[in-house]
Design an enzyme around this catalytic site. Structure first.
Site, PDB file in Angstrom:
ATOM      1  N   TRP A 179       0.807  -1.219   0.000  1.00  0.00           N
ATOM      2  CA  TRP A 179       0.000   0.000   0.000  1.00  0.00           C
ATOM      3  C   TRP A 179       0.841   1.270   0.000  1.00  0.00           C
ATOM      4  O   TRP A 179       0.333   2.340  -0.322  1.00  0.00           O
ATOM      5  CB  TRP A 179      -0.922   0.027   1.222  1.00  0.00           C
ATOM      6  CG  TRP A 179      -0.263  -0.301   2.532  1.00  0.00           C
ATOM      7  CD1 TRP A 179      -0.229  -1.517   3.145  1.00  0.00           C
ATOM      8  CD2 TRP A 179       0.461   0.593   3.394  1.00  0.00           C
ATOM      9  NE1 TRP A 179       0.480  -1.446   4.332  1.00  0.00           N
ATOM     10  CE2 TRP A 179       0.899  -0.162   4.514  1.00  0.00           C
ATOM     11  CE3 TRP A 179       0.781   1.958   3.338  1.00  0.00           C
ATOM     12  CZ2 TRP A 179       1.644   0.405   5.560  1.00  0.00           C
ATOM     13  CZ3 TRP A 179       1.522   2.520   4.371  1.00  0.00           C
ATOM     14  CH2 TRP A 179       1.936   1.739   5.460  1.00  0.00           C
ATOM     15  N   ASN A 180       2.112   1.205   0.348  1.00  0.00           N
ATOM     16  CA  ASN A 180       2.843   2.442   0.615  1.00  0.00           C
ATOM     17  C   ASN A 180       3.230   3.218  -0.643  1.00  0.00           C
ATOM     18  O   ASN A 180       3.393   4.428  -0.594  1.00  0.00           O
ATOM     19  CB  ASN A 180       4.087   2.151   1.462  1.00  0.00           C
ATOM     20  CG  ASN A 180       5.063   1.227   0.767  1.00  0.00           C
ATOM     21  OD1 ASN A 180       4.682   0.213   0.191  1.00  0.00           O
ATOM     22  ND2 ASN A 180       6.340   1.576   0.813  1.00  0.00           N
ATOM     23  N   LYS A 208      -3.047  -8.843  -7.101  1.00  0.00           N
ATOM     24  CA  LYS A 208      -3.758  -8.659  -5.840  1.00  0.00           C
ATOM     25  C   LYS A 208      -3.163  -7.429  -5.146  1.00  0.00           C
ATOM     26  O   LYS A 208      -2.127  -7.505  -4.507  1.00  0.00           O
ATOM     27  CB  LYS A 208      -3.615  -9.917  -4.972  1.00  0.00           C
ATOM     28  CG  LYS A 208      -4.627  -9.979  -3.817  1.00  0.00           C
ATOM     29  CD  LYS A 208      -4.176  -9.164  -2.635  1.00  0.00           C
ATOM     30  CE  LYS A 208      -5.148  -9.214  -1.477  1.00  0.00           C
ATOM     31  NZ  LYS A 208      -4.754  -8.263  -0.403  1.00  0.00           N
ATOM     32  N   SER A 266      -2.931  -4.334  -2.301  1.00  0.00           N
ATOM     33  CA  SER A 266      -3.166  -4.303  -0.862  1.00  0.00           C
ATOM     34  C   SER A 266      -4.612  -3.956  -0.559  1.00  0.00           C
ATOM     35  O   SER A 266      -5.240  -3.137  -1.243  1.00  0.00           O
ATOM     36  CB  SER A 266      -2.255  -3.280  -0.205  1.00  0.00           C
ATOM     37  OG  SER A 266      -2.635  -3.056   1.140  1.00  0.00           O
ATOM     38  N   GLU A 267      -5.135  -4.546   0.504  1.00  0.00           N
ATOM     39  CA  GLU A 267      -6.495  -4.234   0.940  1.00  0.00           C
ATOM     40  C   GLU A 267      -6.610  -2.815   1.482  1.00  0.00           C
ATOM     41  O   GLU A 267      -7.730  -2.313   1.701  1.00  0.00           O
ATOM     42  CB  GLU A 267      -6.950  -5.224   2.011  1.00  0.00           C
ATOM     43  CG  GLU A 267      -6.157  -5.217   3.295  1.00  0.00           C
ATOM     44  CD  GLU A 267      -4.934  -6.123   3.237  1.00  0.00           C
ATOM     45  OE1 GLU A 267      -4.388  -6.412   4.318  1.00  0.00           O
ATOM     46  OE2 GLU A 267      -4.524  -6.539   2.134  1.00  0.00           O
ATOM     47  N   GLY A 323       6.127  -6.452   0.630  1.00  0.00           N
ATOM     48  CA  GLY A 323       5.370  -6.226   1.849  1.00  0.00           C
ATOM     49  C   GLY A 323       6.163  -6.635   3.064  1.00  0.00           C
ATOM     50  O   GLY A 323       7.394  -6.577   3.078  1.00  0.00           O
ATOM     51  N   GLU A 342      10.356  -8.760  -1.737  1.00  0.00           N
ATOM     52  CA  GLU A 342      10.961  -7.595  -1.106  1.00  0.00           C
ATOM     53  C   GLU A 342      10.187  -7.354   0.173  1.00  0.00           C
ATOM     54  O   GLU A 342       9.025  -6.940   0.139  1.00  0.00           O
ATOM     55  CB  GLU A 342      10.933  -6.347  -1.976  1.00  0.00           C
ATOM     56  CG  GLU A 342      11.691  -5.200  -1.307  1.00  0.00           C
ATOM     57  CD  GLU A 342      11.474  -3.853  -1.944  1.00  0.00           C
ATOM     58  OE1 GLU A 342      10.873  -2.980  -1.277  1.00  0.00           O
ATOM     59  OE2 GLU A 342      11.891  -3.673  -3.102  1.00  0.00           O
ATOM     60  N   CYS A 392       9.836   1.593   1.867  1.00  0.00           N
ATOM     61  CA  CYS A 392      10.638   0.387   2.111  1.00  0.00           C
ATOM     62  C   CYS A 392      12.066   0.733   2.492  1.00  0.00           C
ATOM     63  O   CYS A 392      12.650   0.095   3.371  1.00  0.00           O
ATOM     64  CB  CYS A 392      10.630  -0.511   0.874  1.00  0.00           C
ATOM     65  SG  CYS A 392       8.997  -1.117   0.403  1.00  0.00           S
ATOM     66  N   GLU A 452      11.547  -3.095  12.462  1.00  0.00           N
ATOM     67  CA  GLU A 452      11.008  -2.138  11.505  1.00  0.00           C
ATOM     68  C   GLU A 452       9.919  -1.302  12.166  1.00  0.00           C
ATOM     69  O   GLU A 452       9.018  -1.832  12.808  1.00  0.00           O
ATOM     70  CB  GLU A 452      10.444  -2.876  10.285  1.00  0.00           C
ATOM     71  CG  GLU A 452       9.944  -1.930   9.208  1.00  0.00           C
ATOM     72  CD  GLU A 452       9.500  -2.672   7.953  1.00  0.00           C
ATOM     73  OE1 GLU A 452       9.762  -2.176   6.846  1.00  0.00           O
ATOM     74  OE2 GLU A 452       8.879  -3.733   8.093  1.00  0.00           O
TER      75      GLU A 452
END
Length: 477
Positions: free
Chosen positions: A148-149, A172, A174-175, A222, A244, A278, A375
């Site tokens: 999503w980022n 697919k 991100s939700e 993700g 990644e 990331c 993280e």
């Protein structure tokens, strides 16, 4: 309000019997997107449909696939502003940053459209009566599970490379950013043959169902935990896995550099996109000689950032993606303070709606703190003071992750040591972001495996067939 539809086997609106998700704007909590949730049965049917379309797309001439990808890039460019607005609404990213992400995605599509048809195999030197060569071929069905980022830029990298090399793709998103993924899929599908691209939506259970199917490649960007689950699924199905995953990227600030300039670099690395990048800077090792001046300058820059909804002009720091993630970020800061760290600015939960969190500078940190080791993925700058460049390098290398690292130094010998000794996929000297076009990244350890971006990503989505042809009876042709 975005109402997302799935694309399965060339049919929009298919599936979605698993219920519905609603995505909310992280700035004010208002609903933004309604999303159908695919069932496991629908995922299986999508894989079957993709398998049926794979042979024709693989047999399409590379130049024709490249031309289709160029047309797809044109379609994405035509939808660029809508894609940026959707990204800001779903993620909270400042609008100018969202526009930059879309532009980067379009550039990546065009790069792969140019690179795809000029790739070739190689000829082997065998007997005079034989022909020996190695030829690249598509792997087949690719499952692309994206984050999503930076939803457009990352998706365009994986989808563009997979499609131009002759693979069909099950996408697919991100939700948390499904509306952005849906708009991107619509633009791409308008330029591609029916069935070459499918769109499946829903939460983590949909991604897990897709990774467990008999596909040929699973490409995931993700979290490390999700990446490890996908790697385990790939071990069962035999799929190639590209990952990644998470990171905790260090910044090493050497003695002798300008502390104000170093603080500018640190602020960019820590606070851009609210730290939700990331390769964001997640831990800073600064030489004791300039530590005080560096921290003062970093605090000044953190306080100068304007925080607000990403859609508002002038916003430099948007909200985090949701309150659950904000709780994670704040929890790490609170734990560090309990262990003796000192918050110099930020570190408090703002009043009012949304998932806002201020730019935060935490001094007096120690290398073993969770804020440093794990993280964070938020606008937090933990600072650890070191007594030498060697100590900074040693601490930077001591991590379960291996995504990227940055070193600020005026010494060429220190720069040479840094890129040789740091066990990460990407080392940046004197700039937290940037790099030449076409550069690839190969994360290590807990940060993943396989190349991302660059010409090397085309190789990841290809397999090689070795061919030996000999004249009958051992004679000549």
């Amino acid at each position: 309000m975005y109402t997302v539809a799935q694309l399965i086997g060339g049919v929009w609106g298919a599936g979605g019997e698993g219920g519905e998700l609603v995505v909310h704007d992280p700035a004010d909590g208002s609903p933004v997107t309604t999303v159908p949730v695919a069932t496991a049965d629908e995922v299986a049917k999508a894989v079957e449909a993709a398998r049926g379309a794979a042979a024709d797309w693989a047999a399409t001439a590379p130049a024709e696939r490249a031309a289709a990808l160029h047309r797809a890039a044109d379609a994405v460019e035509a939808a660029a502003e809508e894609l940026a607005q959707a990204t800001t609404a779903e993620l909270g990213k400042p609008l100018d940053d969202a526009r930059g992400g879309v532009a980067a995605g379009i550039g990546t599509l065009r790069q792969y459209a140019e690179l795809g048809p000029v790739r070739g195999g190689r000829t082997l030197h065998g007997g005079h009566s034989a022909l020996d060569f190695m030829a690249p071929e598509p792997r087949g069905v690719v499952a692309a599970i994206t984050p999503w980022n930076d939803p457009v830029a990352v998706s365009c990298g994986l989808l563009g490379a997979a499609l131009v090399t002759g693979n069909v793709v099950l996408y697919k998103p991100s939700e948390r950013t499904p509306g952005t993924g849906w708009l991107l899929a619509k633009a791409l599908d308008s330029a591609l043959p029916a069935g070459v691209l499918s769109l499946l939506t829903g939460g983590p259970e949909v991604g897990a169902a897709l990774a467990g199917q008999e596909v040929d490649v699973v490409a995931h960007v993700g979290s490390t935990a999700t990446g490890r689950a996908i790697a385990a699924a790939g071990a069962r199905t035999g799929a190639k896995v590209l990952l990644e995953n998470g990171g905790s990227d260090p910044l090493v600030v050497d003695a002798g550099v300008d502390p104000v300039w170093a603080a500018e670099q640190a602020a960019l690395g820590c606070f851009a996109n609210a730290g939700q990048i990331c390769v964001a800077v997640e831990r800073i090792y600064v030489h004791r000689d300039l530590a005080e001046d560096f921290v003062d300058a970093l605090v000044e820059r953190a306080r100068a950032l304007t925080m607000g909804p990403g859609r508002d002009p002038g916003t430099q720091l948007g909200p985090l993606v949701d309150r659950r993630h904000r709780d994670h970020v704040h929890g790490q800061v609170t734990a560090a303070v309990a262990e003796g760290a000192q918050v110099r600015t930020g570190g408090t939960l703002p009043d009012g709606p949304g998932a806002f969190y201020p730019a935060t500078v935490v001094a007096e940190c120690r290398h073993e703190m969770a804020l440093v080791r794990e993280e964070t993925f938020g606008p937090v700058a933990p600072v650890i003071v070191v007594d030498s460049f060697s100590e900074g390098l040693r601490c930077a290398a001591d991590s379960p992750y291996g995504l990227a690292a940055t070193v600020l130094t005026g010494s060429m010998s220190h720069a040479q040591r840094a890129w040789r000794e740091l066990p990460v996929g990407t080392v940046k000297i004197n700039a937290v972001f940037g790099g030449a076009p076409g550069g690839a990244a190969q994360p290590r350890r807990g940060s993943g495996q396989g190349f991302g971006y660059g010409p090397e990503l085309l190789d990841e989505f290809s397999t090689v067939k070795t061919v030996h042809i000999e004249a009958p009876g051992g004679g000549h042709w």
